[in-house]
Design a protein around this motif. Structure first.
Motif, PDB file in Angstrom:
ATOM      1  N   TRP A  85       1.729  -7.990   5.071  1.00  0.00           N
ATOM      2  CA  TRP A  85       2.193  -7.425   3.803  1.00  0.00           C
ATOM      3  C   TRP A  85       1.381  -6.182   3.452  1.00  0.00           C
ATOM      4  N   ALA A  86       1.951  -5.369   2.582  1.00  0.00           N
ATOM      5  CA  ALA A  86       1.245  -4.197   2.055  1.00  0.00           C
ATOM      6  C   ALA A  86       1.698  -3.987   0.615  1.00  0.00           C
ATOM      7  N   GLY A  87       2.425  -2.890   0.341  1.00  0.00           N
ATOM      8  CA  GLY A  87       2.729  -2.543  -1.034  1.00  0.00           C
ATOM      9  C   GLY A  87       4.089  -2.995  -1.524  1.00  0.00           C
ATOM     10  N   ALA A  88       4.356  -2.657  -2.789  1.00  0.00           N
ATOM     11  CA  ALA A  88       5.631  -2.983  -3.421  1.00  0.00           C
ATOM     12  C   ALA A  88       6.543  -1.771  -3.518  1.00  0.00           C
ATOM     13  N   HIS A  89       6.062  -0.597  -3.174  1.00  0.00           N
ATOM     14  CA  HIS A  89       6.836   0.646  -3.254  1.00  0.00           C
ATOM     15  C   HIS A  89       6.705   1.413  -1.931  1.00  0.00           C
ATOM     16  N   PRO A  90       7.493   1.126  -0.885  1.00  0.00           N
ATOM     17  CA  PRO A  90       8.560   0.135  -0.850  1.00  0.00           C
ATOM     18  C   PRO A  90       8.022  -1.271  -0.589  1.00  0.00           C
ATOM     19  N   HIS A  91       8.911  -2.254  -0.680  1.00  0.00           N
ATOM     20  CA  HIS A  91       8.511  -3.637  -0.424  1.00  0.00           C
ATOM     21  C   HIS A  91       8.165  -3.796   1.048  1.00  0.00           C
ATOM     22  N   ILE A  92       6.968  -4.271   1.336  1.00  0.00           N
ATOM     23  CA  ILE A  92       6.544  -4.459   2.719  1.00  0.00           C
ATOM     24  C   ILE A  92       5.990  -5.872   2.867  1.00  0.00           C
ATOM     25  N   GLN A  93       6.851  -6.780   3.312  1.00  0.00           N
ATOM     26  CA  GLN A  93       6.445  -8.127   3.697  1.00  0.00           C
ATOM     27  C   GLN A  93       7.252  -8.499   4.934  1.00  0.00           C
ATOM     28  N   ASN A  94       6.573  -8.709   6.046  1.00  0.00           N
ATOM     29  CA  ASN A  94       7.234  -8.991   7.318  1.00  0.00           C
ATOM     30  C   ASN A  94       6.751 -10.319   7.893  1.00  0.00           C
ATOM     31  N   VAL A  95       7.697 -11.155   8.318  1.00  0.00           N
ATOM     32  CA  VAL A  95       7.343 -12.375   9.039  1.00  0.00           C
ATOM     33  C   VAL A  95       7.139 -12.008  10.502  1.00  0.00           C
ATOM     34  N   VAL A  96       5.934 -12.193  10.993  1.00  0.00           N
ATOM     35  CA  VAL A  96       5.598 -11.849  12.378  1.00  0.00           C
ATOM     36  C   VAL A  96       5.879 -13.026  13.307  1.00  0.00           C
ATOM     37  N   VAL A  97       5.421 -14.220  12.930  1.00  0.00           N
ATOM     38  CA  VAL A  97       5.734 -15.450  13.664  1.00  0.00           C
ATOM     39  C   VAL A  97       6.291 -16.438  12.643  1.00  0.00           C
TER      40      VAL A  97
END
Length: 280
Positions: A85-97
């Motif tokens: 995850w990182a910021g909300a602008h833009p939304h950055i949440q990635n499922v890696v596994v």
């Protein structure tokens, strides 16, 4: 792999999936723990630090001490998902596994191998609050029944985008979820917040039953402290009693400091109350 970014839309989605599921489907597995590993990939960490952070998790799941902790549970199996995850602008949440049930050492090695092969993405901003909300929503996707649910947040800065971090923390704690922390406090003279990031995590981020944090102050600690943290999470015990911060205790840290600083750059970053906090 990406999951829906709006937690309040998940109930309808989950209900729809259940409605079309065959009646003969296998009952969900019971597990001792459902663990979300939510890992910071913000650009405030350089690529070498991010690589070492990833390696800390890889080596942890290859470690016999983690295998023993899993085996020593009541059921002897846990479920784990790894998120960046990182910021909300833009939304950055990635499922890696995605959600993976670990029962044998081979399961854990396979999980570690998948982490090794996955690329490390980077993103601007630090939204711990959205990382917590996103992680909380992920529990609705797990095909298992956990005895405990834990969100493990690692990061090198305080919340500077998205909802207030304390609001997100309290939503998760109210649902019976524990939030633990791995504040990354490597020496950077230009970053004043590093000196008090452990206090920020203690007062503003972690919460719930047996919540704890373990600061990382030297690069080599990515390997040792990550393993220690995961072993203690599996065992359901705080790493150090003095680091436990029960939910509801009045913080000694200004938990809104970073959000206030961001307000000077981008007006009103907080999500409206009408769009967050709905039951999953």
């Amino acid at each position: 792999m990406r999951y829906p970014k709006a937690p309040w839309l998940l109930p309808a989605l989950v209900a729809g999936l259940l409605a079309v599921a065959p009646a003969w489907q296998q009952a969900p597995d019971e597990v001792d723990l459902a663990l979300v590993l939510a890992v910071d990939i913000s650009t405030s960490m350089d690529p070498a630090e991010q690589s070492l952070q990833r390696q800390g998790y890889v080596e942890a799941f290859r470690s016999p001490s983690v295998h023993q902790a899993i085996h020593s549970g009541t059921l002897g199996r846990i479920a784990v998902i790894y998120v960046e995850w990182a910021g909300a602008h833009p939304h950055i949440q990635n499922v890696v596994v995605p959600w993976t049930v670990l029962e044998s050492p081979q399961d854990s090695h396979s999980f570690a191998d998948r982490l090794t092969r996955a690329p490390i993405r980077r993103g601007a901003g630090t939204s711990i609050s959205e990382a917590i909300d996103f992680s909380l929503a992920l529990f609705s996707f797990g095909p298992f029944l956990p005895a405990r649910r834990v969100i493990d947040i690692s990061g090198d800065g305080s919340n500077n985008q998205g909802p207030l971090v304390t609001e997100s923390r309290d939503r998760a704690v109210a649902r019976g979820v524990t939030i633990n922390g791995l504040p990354i406090m490597l020496s950077r003279p230009e970053r004043r917040e590093d000196a008090t990031l452990d206090a920020y995590y203690r007062d503003c981020v972690i919460g719930g039953s047996n919540a704890f944090m373990i600061p990382v102050r030297e690069p080599k600690q990515f390997l040792t402290e990550t393993r220690t943290k995961i072993v203690n999470e599996i065992a359901g015990m705080p790493a150090t009693a003095g680091l436990v911060q029960p939910a509801g205790v009045s913080p000694q840290t200004d938990c809104d400091t970073s959000e206030s600083l961001w307000d000077d750059i981008i007006p009103a970053p907080h999500a409206p109350s009408s769009t967050v906090g709905h039951e999953l």
